[in-house]
Design an enzyme around this catalytic site. Structure first.
Site, PDB file in Angstrom:
ATOM      1  N   LYS A 104       1.138  -1.246  -0.207  1.00 49.91           N
ATOM      2  CA  LYS A 104      -0.076  -0.182  -0.245  1.00 49.91           C
ATOM      3  C   LYS A 104       0.878   1.338  -0.228  1.00 49.91           C
ATOM      4  CE  LYS A 104      -3.798   1.624   2.112  1.00 49.91           C
ATOM      5  NZ  LYS A 104      -5.107   2.232   3.470  1.00 49.91           N
ATOM      6  N   ASP A 201     -14.668   0.780   9.512  1.00 51.21           N
ATOM      7  CA  ASP A 201     -15.317   0.919   8.360  1.00 51.21           C
ATOM      8  C   ASP A 201     -15.573  -0.347   7.755  1.00 51.21           C
ATOM      9  OD1 ASP A 201     -15.843   2.263   5.839  1.00 51.21           O
ATOM     10  OD2 ASP A 201     -13.587   2.178   5.290  1.00 51.21           O
TER      11      ASP A 201
END
Length: 469
Positions: A104, A201
């Site tokens: 990432k 989330d």
């Protein structure tokens, strides 16, 4: 309105004209646009009516990477897995071990704010402390330069949870397999909770299911270590969560009041979507209408969408989706355990306050196995008996099985009223009606059925002596 305008959404002409001529509004717009995270979130919030099929089509195989293969020292970048407002995720090979990894990478330049960098550092720190088979593993993290931050993670060869299709010969088998995977997701979320971390989330795209059917939770980018002090990592007015799966408190109260039950609610929305193929309430229209639905509109009951969803499963979903968090499951652990109880045909905690329901479930689950086991014992003893005795024992066993089946029929007749208001009076009324019908000879001349009615009535009468009298 200012966030919608920044995201490119439709606003009234007067609002657009005001923003163009107002120095204060222009400054806010410039700041929001510089923070690509906020733009990404609000674009997503503006399109809540996307179908499940549309979201599935967004998942694509890795594409050619748009960066140098040796961008991250020690790794060779081989493909692009996905992009978001905060950055990109690449597939790579660790040169020393030859293992596949996912990297990432935070966006560079003006898109990389100090808050985003701090958020990604915190994500790496949080996930590194979580060791669980259903949570993605972090191998390492580092800065590539003053603004670019990279996080090296376990590579999961899988698809998002809502794009995964369980195998099975029947719809029932497929649903049960899906529920087992969902229970594993609950276990992963519970592990995070036990370590003081709220994900905040949870959504299908943040769960990848690998080829073995094992789910892996990822993207702890806005996770919060509850009970700890630290800088705010979202700007005032910025909503970093995904609106479709947000809890009522996430769209209503301050961030400091969010607790683990927010994740329970999001898990409830995920389960609803997996079962029904749609959201629990309308999310069309403006962001403000969507927020009102999340806060005030009760979910459409799953059985109104799909009659093959039984009452217990519907009850589990609706408890997880309670607007009042004090009425939800207290933890992902409790939600997962109720799913497992449901799969074992045991009484679920969501209805455990009903004495009648628990008794009925025990009768339904245990009567047949007990009678069959007794029959097996009888059959074993008859090896040493005469042929006539064996025939008599087999007839007795058949009678016990017929009684068990009749008992199951009686219990199934009672189940629809269990858990409803005034359930004791309704069940007593049903049982008394059955007894009267048996006494008057209205029922078929079936000794096993009549015996079953008396047996079940006896069990309930023992539990409710005062009402039965």
């Amino acid at each position: 309105m200012i966030e919608i305008l920044a995201a490119g959404g439709e606003v009234e002409a007067s609002v657009r004209e005001h923003a163009a001529g107002c120095a204060a509004c222009k400054a806010v717009l410039d700041q929001i646009r510089a923070d690509s995270d906020a733009v990404d979130v609000y674009i997503e919030a503006l399109t809540p009516s996307k179908t499940m099929a549309t979201r599935e089509s967004r998942y694509k195989a890795p594409e050619a990477a748009d960066v140098s293969p040796d961008l991250v020292p020690g790794y060779k970048v081989t493909g692009l897995l996905g992009q978001g407002g905060q950055g990109s995720v690449y597939k790579a090979v660790q040169l020393g071990t030859k293992r596949d990894v996912a990297i990432k990478l935070l966006r560079a330049g003006r898109f990389s704010t100090s808050r985003q960098r701090l958020r990604m550092e915190r994500e790496a720190e949080i996930v590194a402390g979580l060791k669980h088979p259903n949570i993605v593993t972090i191998h390492e993290s580092r800065y590539l330069d003053a603004t670019r931050y990279a996080m090296v993670m376990e590579y999961i060869d899988g698809v998002p949870l809502d794009a995964w299709r369980p195998s099975g010969k029947t719809a029932k088998e497929k649903r049960e397999k899906m529920l087992r995977v969902f229970a594993q997701v609950c276990a992963g979320v519970n592990h995070a909770h036990r370590n003081g971390v709220a994900h905040r989330d949870m959504k299908p795209s943040n769960v990848l299911v690998d080829k073995e059917g094992v789910p892996h939770i990822l993207d702890f980018g806005i996770a919060k270590a509850l009970g700890t002090d630290g800088p705010a990592l979202t700007a005032t007015g910025e909503s970093a969560f995904t609106l479709h799966y947000a809890s009522p408190e996430q769209v209503s109260i301050g961030d400091e009041q969010i607790d683990f039950r927010t994740d329970v609610y999001s898990l409830g929305v995920i389960l609803y979507v997996l079962l029904c193929g749609k959201y629990p309430y309308p999310l069309e229209g403006s962001i403000f209408e969507a927020i009102k639905s999340i806060r005030d509109v009760e979910p459409t009951r799953p059985r109104e969408v799909d009659r093959t969803i039984d009452v217990d499963l519907e009850t589990i979903v609706l408890k997880a989706l309670q607007k009042d968090r004090n009425r939800r499951y207290d933890s992902a652990l409790e939600l997962g355990r109720d799913i497992e109880r449901y799969l074992r045909h045991e009484a679920i905690d969501a209805r455990r306050d009903s004495v009648l329901y628990v008794l009925a479930m025990r009768l339904r689950k245990n009567w047949v196995p007990i009678s069959v086991a007794a029959g097996v014992v009888v059959a074993g003893v008859t090896v040493w008996q005469t042929r006539a005795d064996r025939r008599q024992a087999l007839e007795q066993r058949a009678k016990e099985e017929r009684t068990a089946q009749a008992t199951g029929s009686v219990v199934r007749e009672l189940l629809p009223s269990l858990g409803a208001a005034g359930e004791r009076g309704e069940v007593i009324g049903r049982l008394r009606g059955m007894q009267m019908a048996a006494d008057l000879g209205v029922l078929p001349d079936d000794a096993e059925l009549q015996s079953a009615i008396m047996n079940v009535a006896g069990v309930f009468a023992q539990e409710m002596k005062s009402e039965w009298a």
